[in-house]
Design a protein around this motif. Structure first.
Motif: not given
Length: 490
Positions: A423-424, A430-433, A437-439
């Motif tokens: 999800l992250s 999508a430019g939300v997070d 945060t993804s890493l």
């Protein structure tokens, strides 16, 4: 003479039952009557198996692991040393037991004597010649020499001590066998865990590599920053390091497994990973009495050594009493070889002897004090063996009681971390997070998967340890000296 000899033999026969060793009583109270229950300890399993009756072939379910264990039992050098120790103890027992019986020797002699005497001449003067006479004596004998009549049980107690030491060596071999089975299984499972970790690390490396490639491309076209590239490269290099370390660990695992097995394990027998499929049976008892620990080979070995020290006290006490020995021969004697076994040539001799040291500078008293001290040390060693066994089983049960909860929690955590990472990543694209945060979600998912594999290893190793600590692995083999362990001595 014959009547005296008969009276001596009759008297020694009446005293032969005398035994100065203290009556053996198994020490009690070293551990609680029952193993721990309640709290962290698991509830009783309705389909629990009698571990002492389960052979390792039934307990271990993976055919590759069974093949490795079978090879190890045939080739392990420590097990061969234990087997040689049994043979040594058996030989020592035969040597000591031989003292209970007289050594009978047979022999024969032939004596030739030539006598030359001067002959007397006529009128009493010296003769002109000599007279020669030959004397021949032939003798055949059979007899015993200095056979000790065991009136006070000295030899019998020394024999009992040697017998118990032989039983102890057999139990040591059984204990070594159980430990080897557990060590091979644990080493195989450790290699399986590291192999699974390597598979996970390589899979994660591919994900980190894709992320690093994407951030580099974004930085090249001016969409991303160098910070994001460095952060992605940190994850990537961490996975590269893990792979290198795990590859080395797997090589070390195989070396350790080869040493335990005593030969190089075939590639097809090595684990391919540590899945959620069971490697062993898991319906092991949890509400057993602590009496089951008395059947463990290491505890039985300690008890046999305790009985041996008990017998040594009897031998040391017997040294304070007289020692009576008997030397006797029967045979035949003749002046002609052809008449050696004819009537009238029979001969015999008997020489009883008695010995009682009047002063030895305290040697016998010192030997008795040493034997008693050794017996006290053997009692403490036996109690420590039971306490150690109790602690090992209690530890294994405590870990088993909560390992299911750990597995469930780690599985849920790993699943949530995988979903969170997915999800992250979608939210980042999508430019939300933010990219950080993804890493972080990827790192968390990777760590959760690693911890799940480690927890599965703990679960599998715990079942092996519980099986070993309860004395499993020998099936229905009869313990050494069964039925003789607690034989009383008067």
């Amino acid at each position: 003479m014959k009547k005296s000899l008969i009276a001596l033999i009759a008297g020694t026969t009446m005293l032969a039952g005398c035994n100065l060793a203290p009556r053996y009583e198994r020490p009690v109270g070293a551990v609680p009557v029952a193993l721990p229950q309640g709290g962290v300890y698991p509830a009783a399993a309705t389909d629990a198996l009698d571990v002492s009756r389960i052979g390792w072939q039934e307990f271990f379910l993976d055919p590759r692991l069974r093949q490795v264990i079978e090879t190890g039992l045939a080739n392990n050098r420590d097990l061969r040393v234990a087997a040689a120790n049994v043979l040594q103890a058996r030989s020592q027992l035969r040597v000591q037991r031989s003292a209970l019986f007289p050594t009978v020797n047979a022999g024969g002699t032939a004596t030739y004597t030539n006598n030359i005497m001067g002959a007397m001449g006529a009128g009493g003067g010296a003769g002109a010649g000599n007279v020669s006479s030959d004397i021949e004596i032939y003798q055949a004998t059979a007899g015993i020499s200095a056979f000790e009549l065991d009136l006070f049980g000295r030899i019998r107690n020394l024999t009992r001590a040697a017998q118990e030491q032989f039983f102890a060596s057999e139990e040591a071999q059984r204990s070594a066998r159980i430990s080897l089975i557990a060590e091979i299984a644990t080493a195989w499972l450790t290699m399986a865990s590291d192999t699974e970790q390597l598979r996970l690390s390589r899979q994660t490396l591919k994900t980190f590599e894709d992320t690093l490639r994407l951030t580099r491309e974004q930085f090249r076209i001016g969409v991303g920053s160098e910070l994001e590239v460095r952060q992605a490269d940190t994850n990537y290099q961490s996975a590269v390091n893990d792979i290198a370390a795990l590859e080395a660990s797997i090589a070390l695992d195989q070396n350790a497994l080869n040493l335990l097995v005593g030969t190089t394990v075939a590639q097809e027998q090595l684990p391919s990973g540590l899945s959620s499929d069971p490697v062993t049976r898991d319906a092991l008892p949890s509400d057993v009495s602590s009496d089951v620990l008395l059947r463990r080979p290491d505890v039985l070995r300690a008890e046999h050594l305790l009985i041996a020290e008990n017998a040594n006290i009897g031998a040391a006490r017997a040294a304070f009493f007289p020692t009576i020995s008997l030397t006797g021969t029967v045979g035949t004697i003749s002046t002609a070889l052809s008449g050696l076994f004819k009537s009238g040539t029979y001969t015999y001799s008997a020489s009883p002897g008695l010995s009682l040291p009047l002063f030895d500078g305290g040697q016998r008293a010192g030997n008795l004090a040493y034997a008693k001290a050794s017996q006290q040390a053997a009692v403490a060693t036996y109690e420590k063996a039971i306490q150690t066994a109790f602690r090992e089983v209690a530890d294994a049960l405590a870990q088993r009681g909560k390992i299911g909860d750990q597995i469930q929690a780690q599985s849920n955590r790993a699943e949530s971390a995988r979903v969170a990472a997915r999800l992250s990543d979608a939210r980042f694209k999508a430019g939300v997070d933010s990219f950080l945060t993804s890493l972080d979600a990827q790192r968390t998912a990777y760590a959760a998967e690693q911890q799940l594999v480690a927890t599965r290893l703990i679960q599998a190793s715990n079942l092996v340890e519980l099986y070993r600590s309860l004395g499993g692995g020998l099936g229905g083999e009869q313990p050494a000296g069964a039925g003789q362990t607690a034989a009383p001595q008067n």
